[in-house]
Design an enzyme around this catalytic site. Structure first.
Site, mmCIF file in Angstrom:
data_model
loop_
_atom_site.group_PDB
_atom_site.id
_atom_site.type_symbol
_atom_site.label_atom_id
_atom_site.label_comp_id
_atom_site.label_asym_id
_atom_site.label_seq_id
_atom_site.Cartn_x
_atom_site.Cartn_y
_atom_site.Cartn_z
ATOM 1 N N HIS A 100 83.659 67.929 43.351
ATOM 2 C CA HIS A 100 84.411 69.183 43.167
ATOM 3 C C HIS A 100 83.973 70.214 44.185
ATOM 4 O O HIS A 100 82.823 70.201 44.640
ATOM 5 C CB HIS A 100 84.134 69.775 41.779
ATOM 6 C CG HIS A 100 84.852 69.090 40.673
ATOM 7 N ND1 HIS A 100 86.228 69.062 40.568
ATOM 8 C CD2 HIS A 100 84.396 68.390 39.606
ATOM 9 C CE1 HIS A 100 86.570 68.390 39.483
ATOM 10 N NE2 HIS A 100 85.477 67.958 38.888
ATOM 11 N N LEU A 108 88.371 59.803 44.932
ATOM 12 C CA LEU A 108 88.152 60.181 46.333
ATOM 13 C C LEU A 108 88.937 61.433 46.707
ATOM 14 O O LEU A 108 88.788 61.961 47.796
ATOM 15 C CB LEU A 108 88.516 59.014 47.254
ATOM 16 C CG LEU A 108 87.667 57.747 47.018
ATOM 17 C CD1 LEU A 108 88.077 56.644 47.965
ATOM 18 C CD2 LEU A 108 86.181 58.046 47.162
ATOM 19 N N ARG A 109 89.788 61.890 45.792
ATOM 20 C CA ARG A 109 90.489 63.178 45.940
ATOM 21 C C ARG A 109 91.574 63.203 47.004
ATOM 22 O O ARG A 109 92.155 64.261 47.243
ATOM 23 C CB ARG A 109 89.501 64.319 46.227
ATOM 24 C CG ARG A 109 88.366 64.442 45.216
ATOM 25 C CD ARG A 109 88.867 64.639 43.826
ATOM 26 N NE ARG A 109 87.800 65.057 42.920
ATOM 27 C CZ ARG A 109 87.921 65.031 41.590
ATOM 28 N NH1 ARG A 109 89.042 64.607 41.039
ATOM 29 N NH2 ARG A 109 86.935 65.429 40.832
ATOM 30 N N ASP A 161 81.396 56.781 38.586
ATOM 31 C CA ASP A 161 82.439 57.713 38.134
ATOM 32 C C ASP A 161 82.367 59.014 38.937
ATOM 33 O O ASP A 161 82.424 60.117 38.394
ATOM 34 C CB ASP A 161 82.366 57.982 36.634
ATOM 35 C CG ASP A 161 83.700 58.513 36.104
ATOM 36 O OD1 ASP A 161 84.732 58.179 36.709
ATOM 37 O OD2 ASP A 161 83.706 59.256 35.111
#
Lengths: 425, 320
Positions: free
Chosen positions: A311, A65-66, A307
């Site tokens: 980006h 989820l960054r 997965d």
């Protein structure tokens, strides 16, 4: 609490792998009736599900989820919205945030952000080692108390087999499952694609099958000794799936999942140096794809995950090996799983079970079931509705998908989390 | 889009020169014939033709090179182009400027052609995908992927001595795994109809699936590998291969895979000896072989200029 009736759809029960007519009736965030409407039920809202499938919401065993740390790529708010649009009600996030999920504070931060976003549930996987550096164990008891159900090594590993053994023993002490993305980092060093015919022709450094099987073999040997509960995530090779199937036959407490793109794409997707096909573990051979599909049908692969690795555009705008690996995959999870049904790999109820009951059982979650008293985490989707993967339909911050521009089948109409409608198309 | 599809425009003219793979036999012959016409230029007293006068060529090297860069520079100058040599350390780009920004900045200086060498496979392809329509990209070596101008000068050299490709047996000896030269040579030789191509190396330096992916026969034994061949191309062994545990030592490599006069007896009596350079004498081959009557290694260097002139002219012809 809102009372909701979902009527007119086909009910899909992953436990019995059957479809039936009827309604689902929800109160206090739970399923209180299935089939006929209970006497005296007064719905605050009625959701029409004609032509659609009603099933438990999807549980995704591997997402990035960054947040915290990589908010320029995505945030919990942006990705949980993309999740509920895709019918995913529970997300298991890998510990590779910055800072990594090795303290209760990070677990709480993620929970807070997920709660305030108010969309999908987020389960944090704790880091298996401090800082994911592979040498010192993380404080697993503290992580467990903070709400972690499992610890994971993410895309990293531990320094050696001894530390793996200790980590498995210690995780078992605290009744934590261990999630392993199997990859021997020495065998995979420098590689960016499957070591096979395409790597040879394009001259791209390869990652051999043995990078995965060596790690699976090592962990299986340690599971035999320790009895640890291990889930192998994001499998890419037929051989590893076969090893896990054999271990399960011997009664070892292990399970596996594969990312949806691994069940469809092969090394051929890398042709033309397409950075969207740069993903770790790499897209493998046709034989691997077939083997994974078979393992999925048989149940060795209990879950299909996304997965999801969103980006920013720049991360993929470079020479192939220099681009960051990963696919933004939440929103293609259901369509790609439905495509397996179309390709006759497994029947629809079983395919949906791999998105619901299968992953729920891996983590011991009460959700993923269409039963009385289960949390009303639900998904209503039209399996025939087509849509194009483009900016008008895409919600994830990451547009890095090899499926960009393609027509896909399967669209979510409603998503409910704990009896609340969090997505309507 | 594959690299092969990108390099020709809709009229079938050459736009970039990125890889040999996917080019037709006619194209390779056209390049070689054009190079023939330039080989006399390189021997004239005034070694210049005005074909690229007013054009600016940038040699953009992200990896050190002497031979390739120099021959490209000479080729461009003999075509009367203005040449700019830029050696960009990859570490410097890693610090700040992205590859794309480097390209954009150079483009803003109104260049017409990039000659690119880069340590990563697919780099020339990436640049070609992002340059303005009037700019041509020539691949001077990308990672392990391709070195198409080297392959063209190699087949040009072979043709000078053995014009019938369809009767040749060729052995490529050495570090096939890491070699862009080998990959491009294999494509070129196959397109020209060479019926038998062998690759000879220890197993650690052979890529997987060479038969199905490249259509060549692998050998781990030098003697068997060069039995009856008409051409042997030796590849350079990088010094750092000992570190990656690919081979134990140069000495042992030479014992197993070094070309010596005695070993060459197994090959055809007039077997050509080639090497893309620079040679490690006593590693890939003995001096008696490198300097022997069948060695065409220095011819390769000379022809490199004419071949690169041909490719530059043809590629510029397809640019808008």
């Amino acid at each position: 609490m809102t009372r909701i009736a979902i009527i007119g759809g086909q009910l899909l029960d992953p436990a019995s792998e059957t479809l039936s007519e009827g309604g689902v009736f929800i109160a206090d965030g739970q399923i209180i009736a299935i089939g006929a409407e209970p006497l005296g039920f007064q719905a605050d809202e009625v959701l029409q599900a004609h032509g659609s499938i009603v099933c438990p919401g999807f549980i995704d065993l591997s997402v990035y989820l960054r947040e915290p740390g990589y908010e320029h790529k995505a945030t919990i708010a942006s990705e949980t919205l993309a999740a509920v649009k895709a019918g995913v009600t529970t997300l298991c996030c890998q510990p590779e945030t910055n800072p990594v999920i090795d303290t209760p504070a990070v677990v709480e931060l993620i929970r807070e952000r997920a709660l305030s976003a108010g969309r999908a549930k987020v389960i944090a996987f704790g880091a298996i080692s401090r800082g994911l550096e592979g040498r010192v164990l993380s404080e697993m008891y503290a992580l467990r108390r903070a709400g972690c159900l499992a610890v994971s090594s993410g895309r990293k590993s531990l320094a050696n087999a001894l530390i793996w053994r200790r980590a498995l023993e210690y995780a078992t002490t605290h009744e934590l499952s261990v999630v392993v993305r199997p990859q021997d980092l020495d065998l995979s060093a420098g590689g960016c694609v499957h070591e096979g015919k395409v790597a040879t022709r394009l001259g791209l450094p390869g990652i051999p099958v043995s990078a995965e099987t060596v790690m699976v073999a090592q962990i299986l040997a340690l599971v035999e000794e320790t009895g640890a509960r291990v889930h192998f995530s994001c499998l890419s090779t037929a051989r590893a799936a076969a090893m896990i199937a054999e271990a399960r036959r011997q009664g070892l407490p292990v399970s596996g999942d594969a990312a949806a793109h691994q069940l469809h794409l092969t090394e051929d997707a890398v042709e033309g140096f397409d950075p969207m096909a740069h993903v770790i573990p790499p897209l493998r051979s046709e034989a691997d794809r077939q083997g994974l599909r078979q393992a999925l049908a048989e149940g060795t692969i209990a879950a299909v995950c996304s997965d999801h690795q969103p980006h920013e555009a720049d991360a993929k705008c470079n020479v192939f090996a220099a681009t960051e690996s990963g696919i933004s995959a939440l929103e293609t999870l259901l369509p790609l799983t439905l495509r397996l049904v179309e390709e006759k790999i497994l029947p629809l109820p079983r395919a949906i079970a791999r998105l619901t009951l299968g992953p729920a059982q891996v983590l011991g979650l009460p959700s993923g079931r269409l039963t009385l008293g289960a949390p009303a985490d639900l998904c209503v989707f039209d399996p025939e509705a087509q849509w194009t993967v483009d900016e008008t339909n895409w919600l994830s911050r990451g547009r890095n998908t090899p499926f960009w521009g393609q027509r896909l089948k399967g669209r979510v109409r409603y998503t409910l989390v704990d009896g609340r409608v969090v997505w309507r198309a | 889009m594959s690299a092969a599809d990108m390099q020709l425009d809709s009229q079938g003219r050459m736009r970039h020169f990125l890889t040999v793979e996917g080019l037709s036999r006619d194209w390779l012959i056209k390049i070689m014939d054009t190079a023939e016409s330039f080989s006399s230029v390189t021997q004239q007293r005034v070694k210049k033709v005005p074909l690229l006068r007013g054009k600016t060529v940038v040699n953009l090297f992200f990896e050190t090179s002497t031979r390739t860069r120099t021959t490209f520079e000479l080729a461009a100058k003999r075509l009367s182009a203005d040449v700019l040599n830029l050696n960009v350390q990859v570490s410097a780009t890693a610090k700040g400027e992205s590859l794309l920004d480097t390209i954009r900045n150079l483009e803003a200086m109104f260049v017409d052609m990039f000659v690119v060498r880069h340590p990563d496979s697919g780099a020339a392809h990436f640049i070609a995908r992002h340059v303005a329509p009037h700019v041509s990209v020539i691949n001077a070596g990308d990672g392990r992927h391709a070195h198409p101008t080297q392959a063209l000068l190699d087949v040009f050299t072979i043709r000078r001595h053995k014009p019938d490709f369809t009767s040749l047996k060729v052995a490529i000896v050495g570090d096939i795994l890491h070699s862009r030269v080998a990959r491009s040579q294999i494509h070129a030789l196959k397109i020209l109809g060479v019926p038998e191509i062998r690759v000879v190396a220890p197993k650690t330096l052979l890529p997987v699936a060479v038969v199905e992916s490249l259509g060549v026969m692998p050998f781990c034994d030098l003697q068997a590998g060069i039995e009856g061949v008409d051409v042997i191309i030796a590849l350079r062994l990088q010094k750092e291969r000992m570190q990656g545990a690919f081979i134990p030592s140069e000495r042992e490599y030479y014992q197993c895979f070094g070309l010596t006069a005695a070993r060459l007896k197994r090959a055809s009596p007039d077997c050509l000896i080639m090497h893309p350079g620079p040679i490690n004498r006593g590693v890939e081959m003995a001096s008696e072989v490198a300097d022997g009557v069948h060695s065409v290694i220095l011819e390769q260097v000379s022809y490199g200029i004419a071949v690169r002139m041909a490719i530059m002219v043809l590629a510029m012809g397809g640019a808008e």
